[in-house]
Scaffold this motif. Structure first.
Motif, PDB file in Angstrom:
ATOM      1  N   LEU A 128     -15.697  11.879  43.019  1.00  0.00           N
ATOM      2  CA  LEU A 128     -17.094  12.251  43.249  1.00  0.00           C
ATOM      3  C   LEU A 128     -17.620  11.722  44.590  1.00  0.00           C
ATOM      4  CD1 LEU A 128     -19.699  13.520  42.159  1.00  0.00           C
ATOM      5  CD2 LEU A 128     -20.195  11.344  41.035  1.00  0.00           C
ATOM      6  N   ARG A 129     -18.242  12.613  45.373  1.00  0.00           N
ATOM      7  CA  ARG A 129     -18.924  12.206  46.606  1.00  0.00           C
ATOM      8  C   ARG A 129     -20.369  12.675  46.493  1.00  0.00           C
ATOM      9  NH1 ARG A 129     -14.751  10.305  46.506  1.00  0.00           N
ATOM     10  NH2 ARG A 129     -13.047  10.305  48.004  1.00  0.00           N
ATOM     11  N   VAL A 130     -21.291  11.744  46.600  1.00  0.00           N
ATOM     12  CA  VAL A 130     -22.707  12.104  46.501  1.00  0.00           C
ATOM     13  C   VAL A 130     -23.299  12.089  47.900  1.00  0.00           C
ATOM     14  CG1 VAL A 130     -24.937  11.438  45.579  1.00  0.00           C
ATOM     15  CG2 VAL A 130     -22.887  11.176  44.174  1.00  0.00           C
ATOM     16  N   PRO A 131     -23.742  13.271  48.411  1.00  0.00           N
ATOM     17  CA  PRO A 131     -24.285  13.309  49.776  1.00  0.00           C
ATOM     18  C   PRO A 131     -25.510  12.408  49.895  1.00  0.00           C
ATOM     19  CG  PRO A 131     -24.006  15.525  48.868  1.00  0.00           C
ATOM     20  CD  PRO A 131     -23.766  14.577  47.754  1.00  0.00           C
ATOM     21  N   VAL A 132     -25.610  11.746  51.034  1.00  0.00           N
ATOM     22  CA  VAL A 132     -26.738  10.853  51.257  1.00  0.00           C
ATOM     23  C   VAL A 132     -28.003  11.660  51.511  1.00  0.00           C
ATOM     24  CG1 VAL A 132     -27.649   9.052  52.764  1.00  0.00           C
ATOM     25  CG2 VAL A 132     -25.235   9.052  52.151  1.00  0.00           C
ATOM     26  N   SER A 133     -27.858  12.786  52.211  1.00  0.00           N
ATOM     27  CA  SER A 133     -29.019  13.644  52.462  1.00  0.00           C
ATOM     28  C   SER A 133     -28.533  15.079  52.591  1.00  0.00           C
ATOM     29  CB  SER A 133     -29.734  13.209  53.743  1.00  0.00           C
ATOM     30  OG  SER A 133     -28.900  13.510  54.840  1.00  0.00           O
ATOM     31  N   ASP A 134     -29.459  15.986  52.857  1.00  0.00           N
ATOM     32  CA  ASP A 134     -29.080  17.394  52.989  1.00  0.00           C
ATOM     33  C   ASP A 134     -28.173  17.632  54.183  1.00  0.00           C
ATOM     34  OD1 ASP A 134     -30.328  18.413  50.769  1.00  0.00           O
ATOM     35  OD2 ASP A 134     -32.285  18.392  51.779  1.00  0.00           O
ATOM     36  N   ASP A 135     -28.276  16.725  55.142  1.00  0.00           N
ATOM     37  CA  ASP A 135     -27.447  16.856  56.333  1.00  0.00           C
ATOM     38  C   ASP A 135     -26.035  16.340  56.036  1.00  0.00           C
ATOM     39  OD1 ASP A 135     -26.344  16.955  58.794  1.00  0.00           O
ATOM     40  OD2 ASP A 135     -27.507  15.262  59.617  1.00  0.00           O
ATOM     41  N   ALA A 136     -25.068  17.229  56.074  1.00  0.00           N
ATOM     42  CA  ALA A 136     -23.696  16.857  55.711  1.00  0.00           C
ATOM     43  C   ALA A 136     -23.122  15.804  56.658  1.00  0.00           C
ATOM     44  CB  ALA A 136     -22.802  18.095  55.710  1.00  0.00           C
ATOM     45  N   GLU A 137     -23.661  15.732  57.864  1.00  0.00           N
ATOM     46  CA  GLU A 137     -23.153  14.795  58.864  1.00  0.00           C
ATOM     47  C   GLU A 137     -23.397  13.338  58.465  1.00  0.00           C
ATOM     48  OE1 GLU A 137     -21.742  15.801  62.131  1.00  0.00           O
ATOM     49  OE2 GLU A 137     -21.449  17.452  60.712  1.00  0.00           O
ATOM     50  N   SER A 138     -24.402  13.111  57.620  1.00  0.00           N
ATOM     51  CA  SER A 138     -24.784  11.734  57.330  1.00  0.00           C
ATOM     52  C   SER A 138     -23.858  11.054  56.333  1.00  0.00           C
ATOM     53  CB  SER A 138     -26.224  11.680  56.849  1.00  0.00           C
ATOM     54  OG  SER A 138     -26.364  12.504  55.719  1.00  0.00           O
ATOM     55  N   GLY A 139     -22.892  11.773  55.835  1.00  0.00           N
ATOM     56  CA  GLY A 139     -21.903  11.143  54.969  1.00  0.00           C
ATOM     57  C   GLY A 139     -22.290  11.170  53.509  1.00  0.00           C
ATOM     58  N   SER A 140     -21.433  10.589  52.677  1.00  0.00           N
ATOM     59  CA  SER A 140     -21.703  10.616  51.248  1.00  0.00           C
ATOM     60  C   SER A 140     -21.248   9.305  50.610  1.00  0.00           C
ATOM     61  CB  SER A 140     -20.970  11.795  50.606  1.00  0.00           C
ATOM     62  OG  SER A 140     -19.634  11.825  51.032  1.00  0.00           O
ATOM     63  N   ILE A 141     -21.885   9.030  49.454  1.00  0.00           N
ATOM     64  CA  ILE A 141     -21.583   7.793  48.734  1.00  0.00           C
ATOM     65  C   ILE A 141     -20.286   7.975  47.934  1.00  0.00           C
ATOM     66  CG2 ILE A 141     -22.345   6.286  46.866  1.00  0.00           C
ATOM     67  CD1 ILE A 141     -24.090   5.826  49.153  1.00  0.00           C
ATOM     68  N   ARG A 142     -19.463   6.956  47.988  1.00  0.00           N
ATOM     69  CA  ARG A 142     -18.222   6.999  47.244  1.00  0.00           C
ATOM     70  C   ARG A 142     -18.020   5.625  46.622  1.00  0.00           C
ATOM     71  NH1 ARG A 142     -12.229   7.009  50.173  1.00  0.00           N
ATOM     72  NH2 ARG A 142     -11.120   6.701  48.228  1.00  0.00           N
ATOM     73  N   THR A 143     -17.426   5.570  45.451  1.00  0.00           N
ATOM     74  CA  THR A 143     -17.129   4.268  44.869  1.00  0.00           C
ATOM     75  C   THR A 143     -15.632   4.134  44.651  1.00  0.00           C
ATOM     76  OG1 THR A 143     -17.560   2.731  43.076  1.00  0.00           O
ATOM     77  CG2 THR A 143     -17.458   5.054  42.480  1.00  0.00           C
ATOM     78  N   ARG A 144     -15.144   2.916  44.865  1.00  0.00           N
ATOM     79  CA  ARG A 144     -13.723   2.672  44.643  1.00  0.00           C
ATOM     80  C   ARG A 144     -13.486   1.869  43.373  1.00  0.00           C
ATOM     81  NH1 ARG A 144     -10.296   3.235  49.294  1.00  0.00           N
ATOM     82  NH2 ARG A 144     -11.460   3.764  51.152  1.00  0.00           N
ATOM     83  N   ASP A 145     -14.525   1.102  42.949  1.00  0.00           N
ATOM     84  CA  ASP A 145     -14.310   0.263  41.779  1.00  0.00           C
ATOM     85  C   ASP A 145     -15.297   0.534  40.646  1.00  0.00           C
ATOM     86  OD1 ASP A 145     -16.568  -0.720  42.874  1.00  0.00           O
ATOM     87  OD2 ASP A 145     -15.789  -2.710  43.351  1.00  0.00           O
ATOM     88  N   GLY A 146     -16.232   1.471  40.837  1.00  0.00           N
ATOM     89  CA  GLY A 146     -17.143   1.817  39.754  1.00  0.00           C
ATOM     90  C   GLY A 146     -18.382   0.951  39.692  1.00  0.00           C
ATOM     91  N   SER A 147     -18.475  -0.065  40.558  1.00  0.00           N
ATOM     92  CA  SER A 147     -19.656  -0.927  40.506  1.00  0.00           C
ATOM     93  C   SER A 147     -20.305  -1.111  41.867  1.00  0.00           C
ATOM     94  CB  SER A 147     -19.288  -2.297  39.929  1.00  0.00           C
ATOM     95  OG  SER A 147     -18.418  -2.952  40.815  1.00  0.00           O
ATOM     96  N   SER A 148     -19.671  -0.594  42.899  1.00  0.00           N
ATOM     97  CA  SER A 148     -20.293  -0.666  44.213  1.00  0.00           C
ATOM     98  C   SER A 148     -19.945   0.604  44.972  1.00  0.00           C
ATOM     99  CB  SER A 148     -19.785  -1.890  44.985  1.00  0.00           C
ATOM    100  OG  SER A 148     -18.415  -1.749  45.254  1.00  0.00           O
TER     101      SER A 148
END
Lengths: 421, 534
Positions: B210-230
């Motif tokens: 799962l990647r959750v976009p930070v904003s509508d602008d795709a350039e700004s990246g997305s949130i990703r988790t590797r351990d489920g808590s951060s």
């Protein structure tokens, strides 16, 4: 009577086998602790039923088992340690991960990284703020194309070891001083032991001397990553080749192609030579009855003598089905000082964690190796390094056994450049 | 009682095997039942294990073999198969399968850089491309679920935001966080406990992907988790188009296309690190003879392999035969003791002996130079020609006792009357040996000589332990002057740590197999002519 016993045994065997099948999965090596054990301050996680598979070699198994026990107690997950020969880990990991039979985590050396990345079997690791706690050379070694691919835990490098009973406990600071100290103590025949891999060649051990002439194997870019540009050519390389020739069979005879690993250990341990350039793995350290001084290698060409630093760590499989759990284990358990200390105690290699490296430097011999490693450069892990060894080792052996230094060296460099393309 | 009266009663017993009938005690049948129970238990355990790891090929093969075993051993009509079946199973598993698989690999580019499937290469490229945005803080994170889809709730400096794959992060009011800052209550969302993430593998993989976009602008990246808590902000510039089979770098505009050789290559010739396994036809076989880097050394290696195998057989056979004849003479005292001593080199493990010889041939420390050559500086293992001499010498030392044994046995089995007749006819010793002893000896020893040739053709141990193939040829082939084909294959396969090329190594293995097979077949045919002497 005897027949009946045999049948009894046969029945028992059948029953055991059938029972073995019916229970499905083989019994895991480590049994999981119950959820009641999860009474630590960490957020209570119940991972009962989840299983992490970790490949390790014999030396690290014990240390990992301690960390795994803690992890099992906290999370209820099962950690299964699979022991393999260290030399087999690399190829088995590359072969098994694509088939889905690979582990979640494996122990490994940093110079496998090029092969692991091109095979696409290794995942990136993000240790976040913890990165600041590790030695830079260890992180650099585990970095490929700007990405961190493993959690480092130990570094290793060769250093100048001297027998203080023979030449005193003052470490030499230059090549000439080293040879002079040896000669004065009466070791003109064998003032210094280098090239400890027989006729196959030993560019690894001679590398500090080579870098002291300013001729690295590959040029590093500003971020510390190796490029594919060969740095051994030109005047610096030729000067090093000349140095090898002058100290080979056609010159002073310090270097020869007749010593292999066992001979070098024997020669040094029996006091046949006062100086050797070797690592902390040498058996004579275990015997403990020698009066030894360990210091960084002296420079012969004027620049810093930088040995190759090898780094060992943990790699995460790109095809892990338990990526969250594996990351939790790596970043929140293995990256802690306690876990790294346990690893050190089970298998004393120079720690990659800065605080721990300082702590173990209380021992002067360890301090010597730590100092040597901190002056070193990571051994290149780019796949092109695979083309280097054979050509490089052979050229050095040819030069110390009397081949023309400059042309032999330049031919080698040209051939290497051609093979890299 | 006469024989005739007993005969008819015993007839059925003669026709039926002990293992079938249940008459009287019937131990044979019980034994068979038990053995089949063992076979079935073993077979079932393999079948279940294969089922567990979803190895369908092994599952099908083991099921077929197990059913075949039961049918064969419990049916009356399959008597001959009862004898052949175990051998056939071994042949299938250890010969046909291994050879078939090697053959398959020989037609692929399996090796360094080509280890998995194309999908795995794509995964690897995306993994290698995705980087944490510089300066991104680490946010406390919780996985949330609204019944339809999962999302992330992150805590950025006390402000909790929630987002999903399609819905960029948006602040939510009234969320509760714990001491560590992790959101524990979010309106409209159910917090997924971490335990569930670890135990439910499907969910775990969803969260990892799962990647959750930070904003509508795709350039700004997305949130990703590797351990489920951060979580942290990552950005990726590669896009995978499965239909066009291309990876596009959105930053530079470079398009990497999937090629037939198993790589993603851009128009300017640059390629992505990870490739995948593809079948390459006869390329490996062609490479072995056309690759300028490899073909020269391989040709030399091939010549030396033949020379090594032939010379080893000739020298050790000759020496063994000579000693056998000498020590077969009844005038020699203590023949038994001497013969036993002769066998000693054969009794030592070959790799130990080879290592010892390696030490003895050391230029500086070895006793060969010190004791036998007046301390001369002879570079036994570092000189291309001398290294070969050393190998032949050590192999002679290792293998002549075998021929001594074989020839002694064969000599003792020769009928004495023929030699006697020849002597009476006036044949000299040499004539007797050449015309009678040797031809008769060859009948029994020639097949062994062929076997010895085939063995030495692939005698990896002695090469590896003595010289490791060295001294190396100039160039980057990785091969050396004393390499034989099998040790060259070992180097090329990269098992020892270098760059691996399993495809080429398998192709060469197939060639070696064919060469040894053809030579053995021809030679065995020739030895049949020898048998006509008798």
């Amino acid at each position: 009577m005897r027949k009946q016993i045999a049948w009894g045994a046969a029945f028992a065997a059948t029953a055991a086998l059938v029972a073995g099948c019916s229970s499905g999965d083989a019994e895991p090596a480590e049994t999981s602790a119950g959820p009641d054990a999860a009474e630590s301050e960490a957020p209570a996680i119940d991972g009962t039923g989840a299983e992490l598979v970790i490949w390790t070699d014999a030396e690290r198994e014990e240390a990992l088992a301690t960390a795994a026990e803690q992890f099992e107690a906290d999370t209820g997950a099962t950690v299964t340690l699979v022991q393999k020969n260290f030399e087999d880990l690399r190829n088995d990991f590359i072969a098994q991960v694509p088939t889905g039979e690979g582990p979640d985590i494996t122990v490994g050396a940093h110079d496998w990284l090029g092969a692991l990345v091109t095979a696409g079997v290794v995942d990136t690791v993000d240790i976040g703020d913890k990165a600041a706690e590790f030695q830079q050379v260890a992180l650099d070694a585990m970095t490929y194309d700007g990405q961190l691919y493993g959690l480092p835990y130990s570094t290793e490098a060769i250093a100048l070891i001297q027998n203080a009973d023979l030449v005193g406990d003052t470490a030499p600071t230059t090549w000439d001083e080293l040879i002079e100290m040896s000669n004065e103590a009466g070791f003109e025949d064998r003032p210094f032991i280098l090239f400890t891999n027989g006729t196959a060649g030993d560019g690894y051990s001679a590398y500090p001397l080579q870098t002291s002439f300013g001729a690295p194997v590959f040029v590093q870019d500003e971020s510390g990553s190796y490029t594919t540009e060969v740095g051994m050519g030109g005047e610096a390389g030729e000067a090093f080749a000349q140095f090898l020739y002058d100290n080979g069979s056609a010159g002073t005879g310090v270097f020869s192609d007749t010593i292999d690993y066992d001979t070098s250990n024997q020669l040094f341990a029996s006091g046949e030579s006062p100086f050797i350039l070797q690592g902390p793995w040498m058996p004579f350290f275990d015997e403990g009855d020698m009066n030894l001084v360990v210091s960084p290698m002296v420079s012969a060409g004027g620049e810093t003598a930088a040995p190759f630093v090898g780094v060992q760590g943990f790699y995460l499989s790109a095809q892990s089905e338990n990526a969250l759990l594996a990351n939790e284990f790596l970043t929140n358990y293995m990256a802690t000082e306690d876990a790294q200390r346990t690893l050190y105690e089970a298998d004393p290699r120079l720690p990659a964690l800065s605080a721990l490296a300082e702590e173990v430097s209380a021992d002067p011999i360890t301090a010597g190796f730590v100092e040597s490693a901190s002056a070193g450069v990571p051994m290149p892990s780019i796949p092109e390094m695979g083309n280097v060894w054979e050509l490089w080792n052979a050229a050095e052996i040819q030069i110390i056994t009397g081949a023309d230094p400059v042309s032999t060296w330049n031919d080698m460099v040209a051939e290497l450049e051609a093979s890299i393309g | 009682m006469t024989v005739e009266t007993g005969a008819p009663r015993q007839e059925p017993d003669l026709r039926e095997s002990h293992a079938r009938g249940w008459r009287g005690v019937g131990w044979g049948f019980v034994a068979k039942l038990l053995m089949m129970a063992l076979v079935n238990a073993l077979g079932l355990s393999i079948i279940f294990a294969a089922l567990n790891v979803e190895a369908w090929g092994i599952l099908a093969a083991s099921t077929t073999l197990l059913i075949a075993a039961d049918v064969i051993y419990f049916m009356k009509r399959t008597l001959p198969l009862k004898y052949i079946f175990p051998g056939l199973v071994f042949l299938l598993v250890f010969q046909v399968f291994v050879l078939g698989y090697t053959g398959y690999v020989a037609f692929t580019n399996y090796g360094t850089g080509h280890a998995g499937s194309m999908q795995q290469a794509v995964d690897a490229a995306l993994i290698q491309d995705e980087q944490r945005v510089e300066g991104s803080p680490t946010y406390p994170l919780a996985v949330v679920d609204n019944g339809d889809e999962i999302g992330f709730a992150i805590n950025a400096d006390g402000e909790v935001s929630v987002g999903t794959e399609t819905q960029p992060l948006e602040p939510v009011g009234g969320a509760v966080v714990d001491d560590a800052g992790t959101p524990v209550e979010v309106e409209g969302w159910e917090i997924v406990p971490r335990s569930a993430l670890f135990t439910d593998q499907d969910l775990q993989n969803q969260v990892v992907a799962l990647r959750v976009p930070v904003s509508d602008d795709a350039e700004s990246g997305s949130i990703r988790t590797r351990d489920g808590s951060s979580g942290a902000i990552y950005s990726s510039s590669l896009d995978w188009d499965p239909d066009a089979r291309t990876l596009t770098d959105s930053e530079t505009g470079t398009v990497y296309e999937a090629t037939d050789t198993g790589n993603f290559v851009a128009a300017d010739g640059s390629s992505l690190p990870a490739g995948w396994v593809v079948t390459v036809g006869f390329d490996n076989f062609v490479d072995a003879v056309t690759d300028t880097n490899l073909s020269g050394p391989l040709a030399k290696v091939t010549v030396w392999t033949f020379a090594f195998a032939i010379l080893t057989v000739l020298t050790s056979f000759g020496l063994g035969l000579l000693f056998a004849i000498i020590y077969n003479d009844p005038r020699i005292r203590a023949r038994r003791t001497l013969r036993t001593l002769f066998i000693l080199p054969y009794a030592f493990p070959a790799f130990m002996s080879a290592l010892l010889w390696r030490g003895m041939f050391n230029r500086e420390f070895g006793i060969i130079n010190d004791w036998f050559f007046f301390g001369m500086d002879i570079n036994w293992l570092g000189d291309p020609l001398l290294a070969k001499v050393v190998i032949l010498w050590v192999n002679l030392w290792l293998s002549y006792p075998y021929w001594f044994l074989v020839c002694t046995g064969a000599l003792q089995a020769l009928p004495g009357d023929i030699t006697e007749a020849a002597r009476i006819d006036g044949a000299g010793r040499w004539r007797q040996f050449r015309s009678i002893t040797l031809p008769l000896l060859m009948v029994s020893t020639a097949p062994l000589a062929i076997a010895s040739f085939a063995f030495n053709f692939n005698n990896f141990t002695i090469i590896y332990m003595l010289t490791e193939g060295g001294p190396p040829f100039p160039g980057t082939s990785g091969l050396g002057s004393s390499d034989i084909l099998i040790s060259a294959i070992y180097s090329i396969s990269g098992v020892d740590g270098g760059v691996a090329n399993y495809g080429l190594a398998s192709a060469l293995s197939i060639v070696v197999f064919i060469v040894v097979g053809v030579i053995s077949a021809i030679a065995f045919r020739q030895t049949r002519k020898l048998e006509e002497i008798q």
